[in-house]
Design a protein around this motif. Structure first.
Motif, PDB file in Angstrom:
ATOM      1  N   GLU A  49      29.762 -12.900  29.969  1.00 60.98           N
ATOM      2  CA  GLU A  49      30.713 -14.003  30.101  1.00 60.98           C
ATOM      3  C   GLU A  49      30.295 -15.206  29.279  1.00 60.98           C
ATOM      4  OE1 GLU A  49      33.302 -16.697  33.151  1.00 60.98           O
ATOM      5  OE2 GLU A  49      33.013 -14.555  33.428  1.00 60.98           O
ATOM      6  N   ALA A  50      29.015 -15.351  28.996  1.00 60.34           N
ATOM      7  CA  ALA A  50      28.574 -16.458  28.138  1.00 60.34           C
ATOM      8  C   ALA A  50      29.278 -16.404  26.791  1.00 60.34           C
ATOM      9  CB  ALA A  50      27.064 -16.408  27.955  1.00 60.34           C
ATOM     10  N   ASP A  51      29.485 -15.214  26.259  1.00 59.54           N
ATOM     11  CA  ASP A  51      30.171 -15.063  24.979  1.00 59.54           C
ATOM     12  C   ASP A  51      31.643 -15.430  25.090  1.00 59.54           C
ATOM     13  OD1 ASP A  51      27.941 -13.841  23.362  1.00 59.54           O
ATOM     14  OD2 ASP A  51      28.078 -12.362  24.970  1.00 59.54           O
ATOM     15  N   GLU A  55      22.957 -18.678  32.909  1.00 64.57           N
ATOM     16  CA  GLU A  55      23.390 -19.944  33.508  1.00 64.57           C
ATOM     17  C   GLU A  55      22.907 -21.124  32.673  1.00 64.57           C
ATOM     18  OE1 GLU A  55      25.466 -20.279  35.894  1.00 64.57           O
ATOM     19  OE2 GLU A  55      25.288 -18.628  37.323  1.00 64.57           O
ATOM     20  N   GLU A  56      21.674 -21.049  32.180  1.00 66.99           N
ATOM     21  CA  GLU A  56      21.137 -22.123  31.347  1.00 66.99           C
ATOM     22  C   GLU A  56      21.905 -22.234  30.037  1.00 66.99           C
ATOM     23  OE1 GLU A  56      17.044 -21.201  30.862  1.00 66.99           O
ATOM     24  OE2 GLU A  56      16.506 -21.581  32.961  1.00 66.99           O
ATOM     25  N   VAL A  57      22.167 -21.089  29.403  1.00 62.17           N
ATOM     26  CA  VAL A  57      22.897 -21.089  28.142  1.00 62.17           C
ATOM     27  C   VAL A  57      24.316 -21.605  28.352  1.00 62.17           C
ATOM     28  CG1 VAL A  57      23.882 -19.598  26.350  1.00 62.17           C
ATOM     29  CG2 VAL A  57      21.502 -19.285  27.081  1.00 62.17           C
ATOM     30  N   THR A 115      21.405 -15.727  14.801  1.00 59.36           N
ATOM     31  CA  THR A 115      21.026 -15.169  13.505  1.00 59.36           C
ATOM     32  C   THR A 115      20.455 -13.767  13.642  1.00 59.36           C
ATOM     33  OG1 THR A 115      20.637 -17.342  12.534  1.00 59.36           O
ATOM     34  CG2 THR A 115      19.522 -15.487  11.496  1.00 59.36           C
ATOM     35  N   ASP A 116      19.698 -13.495  14.707  1.00 53.94           N
ATOM     36  CA  ASP A 116      19.050 -12.199  14.851  1.00 53.94           C
ATOM     37  C   ASP A 116      19.430 -11.479  16.144  1.00 53.94           C
ATOM     38  OD1 ASP A 116      17.776 -13.816  16.644  1.00 53.94           O
ATOM     39  OD2 ASP A 116      15.744 -13.461  15.886  1.00 53.94           O
ATOM     40  N   ARG A 117      20.506 -11.923  16.798  1.00 52.94           N
ATOM     41  CA  ARG A 117      21.007 -11.217  17.981  1.00 52.94           C
ATOM     42  C   ARG A 117      22.525 -11.171  17.901  1.00 52.94           C
ATOM     43  NH1 ARG A 117      18.784 -14.460  22.988  1.00 52.94           N
ATOM     44  NH2 ARG A 117      17.057 -14.989  21.613  1.00 52.94           N
ATOM     45  N   ARG A 118      23.101 -10.072  18.347  1.00 56.30           N
ATOM     46  CA  ARG A 118      24.543  -9.903  18.181  1.00 56.30           C
ATOM     47  C   ARG A 118      25.332 -10.800  19.130  1.00 56.30           C
ATOM     48  NH1 ARG A 118      27.872  -4.258  17.162  1.00 56.30           N
ATOM     49  NH2 ARG A 118      29.853  -5.284  16.622  1.00 56.30           N
ATOM     50  N   TYR A 119      24.817 -10.956  20.341  1.00 59.30           N
ATOM     51  CA  TYR A 119      25.506 -11.770  21.344  1.00 59.30           C
ATOM     52  C   TYR A 119      24.557 -12.841  21.866  1.00 59.30           C
ATOM     53  CZ  TYR A 119      28.536  -7.691  21.126  1.00 59.30           C
ATOM     54  OH  TYR A 119      29.343  -6.676  20.676  1.00 59.30           O
ATOM     55  N   LEU A 120      25.081 -13.759  22.636  1.00 59.20           N
ATOM     56  CA  LEU A 120      24.257 -14.860  23.126  1.00 59.20           C
ATOM     57  C   LEU A 120      23.071 -14.376  23.936  1.00 59.20           C
ATOM     58  CD1 LEU A 120      26.889 -17.567  24.159  1.00 59.20           C
ATOM     59  CD2 LEU A 120      25.174 -17.736  22.347  1.00 59.20           C
TER      60      LEU A 120
END
Length: 326
Positions: A231-233, A174-176, A219-224
């Protein structure tokens, strides 16, 4: 109604998106949902009862097309695809034979709005869910449409559908998503429709601060949210898909191109090549919509030939960050 082109810019003012939508929701057995407001009517989930009207040109509608595909709801929720260009009155079905939606039998989406709310006073927006039998619009509240497709239509998801709202990540999600919406999804519009130099520069600075934050995060994670597609993605992707083709030039978001940001560009290509994403994107329709309809910004109506979309199919190399989330 006048056929004058719609106006998006108010001189001297910041762009302020109207977030008032039809608040009805479609839920399992018309139950009170666990999350979110209940300010309108509750409608029951029923396969075949509703039609999702979602123009591929529109980023907010594109969200719903992606979520529908990710969850495997194609056989229970039909889709109508409005044309990318339209007058001030309504999205239309000019791409369908005879300019009529083959299921709803209407020329313009406004007909479904007016059928339920005569002389509907607000904008005719997509996505919209329409009850097929009555021809009445049910809701156009786009954040809750995709949310409820996940939580309320579970009985109809494909067996391997991704968990788009993991319980253990929801608070951080939710924050993102709040920052992504405010500074990126809506941030590009706040740049493009700014009514003053100062308003534009404030929006521009917030947009690029957020994009730099996302570049570092990805940079170091595939998804958000790490190694899981959520759903963030989906919500971030629809802006990224339009960035170089439209927002960079048309909305003056031109510090650099998406394709010049290694992590974000790789992430966007990764999603584009994931089932449910790329097949919902039509770059030509996207460009036609923005450059023709938004004549405040492009009075000539000329649609750019570029950029070359073939780069979206190039290898992204993000498999090293974890398995695919879908």
């Amino acid at each position: 109604m006048s056929e004058e082109k719609p106006t998006f810019i108010t001189a001297g003012e910041e762009f302020d998106r109207d977030m008032t939508y039809i608040p009805d929701r479609i839920t399992h057995e018309a139950r009170k949902p666990e999350h979110g407001p209940v300010e309108g009517e509750l409608w029951p989930v029923e396969p075949g009862r509703y039609r999702l009207v979602a123009a591929p040109a529109c980023p907010w509608a594109n969200r719903s097309l992606i979520v529908r595909a990710l969850l495997g709801l194609e056989d229970v929720l039909s889709v109508g695809l409005p044309a990318p260009t339209h007058g001030p009155a309504s999205w239309n079905f000019d791409l369908d034979p005879g300019g009529v939606d083959p299921v709803l039998g209407i020329h313009e989406l406004r007909e479904a709005y007016d059928a339920r709310f005569p002389d509907y006073p607000r904008g005719i927006t997509v996505p919209a869910v329409v009850e097929v039998a009555s021809g009445h619009v049910v809701t156009n509240d786009f954040p809750w449409i995709t949310h409820d497709l996940f939580f309320e239509w579970r009985d109809h998801h494909r067996p391997d559908a991704p968990d788009l709202w993991p319980d253990d990540l929801r608070e951080e999600m939710e924050e993102v998503m709040d920052r992504v919406f405010t500074d990126v999804n809506n941030g590009v519009y706040r740049c493009g429709f700014a009514g003053s130099q100062a308003a534009y520069e404030r929006a521009y600075d917030r947009l690029w601060a957020a994009l730099d934050w996302l570049e570092e995060r990805l940079t170091d994670r595939r998804y958000l949210m790490g190694d899981r597609l959520t759903e963030a993605d989906v919500r971030l992707f629809t802006t990224l898909a339009r960035f170089d083709a439209v927002y960079h030039s048309h909305f003056k978001c031109n510090r650099n191109k998406l394709s010049e940001m290694p992590a974000l560009w790789g992430y966007a290509r990764d999603l584009f090549q994931t089932r449910g994403f790329g097949e919902t994107v039509d770059f030509e329709q996207i460009k036609q919509h923005y450059y023709v309809v938004q004549s405040d910004l492009n009075p000539s109506g000329i649609v750019p030939k570029g950029p070359d979309p073939s780069g979206w199919a190039s290898p992204h190399g993000r498999e090293r960050l974890g398995p695919s989330g879908a």
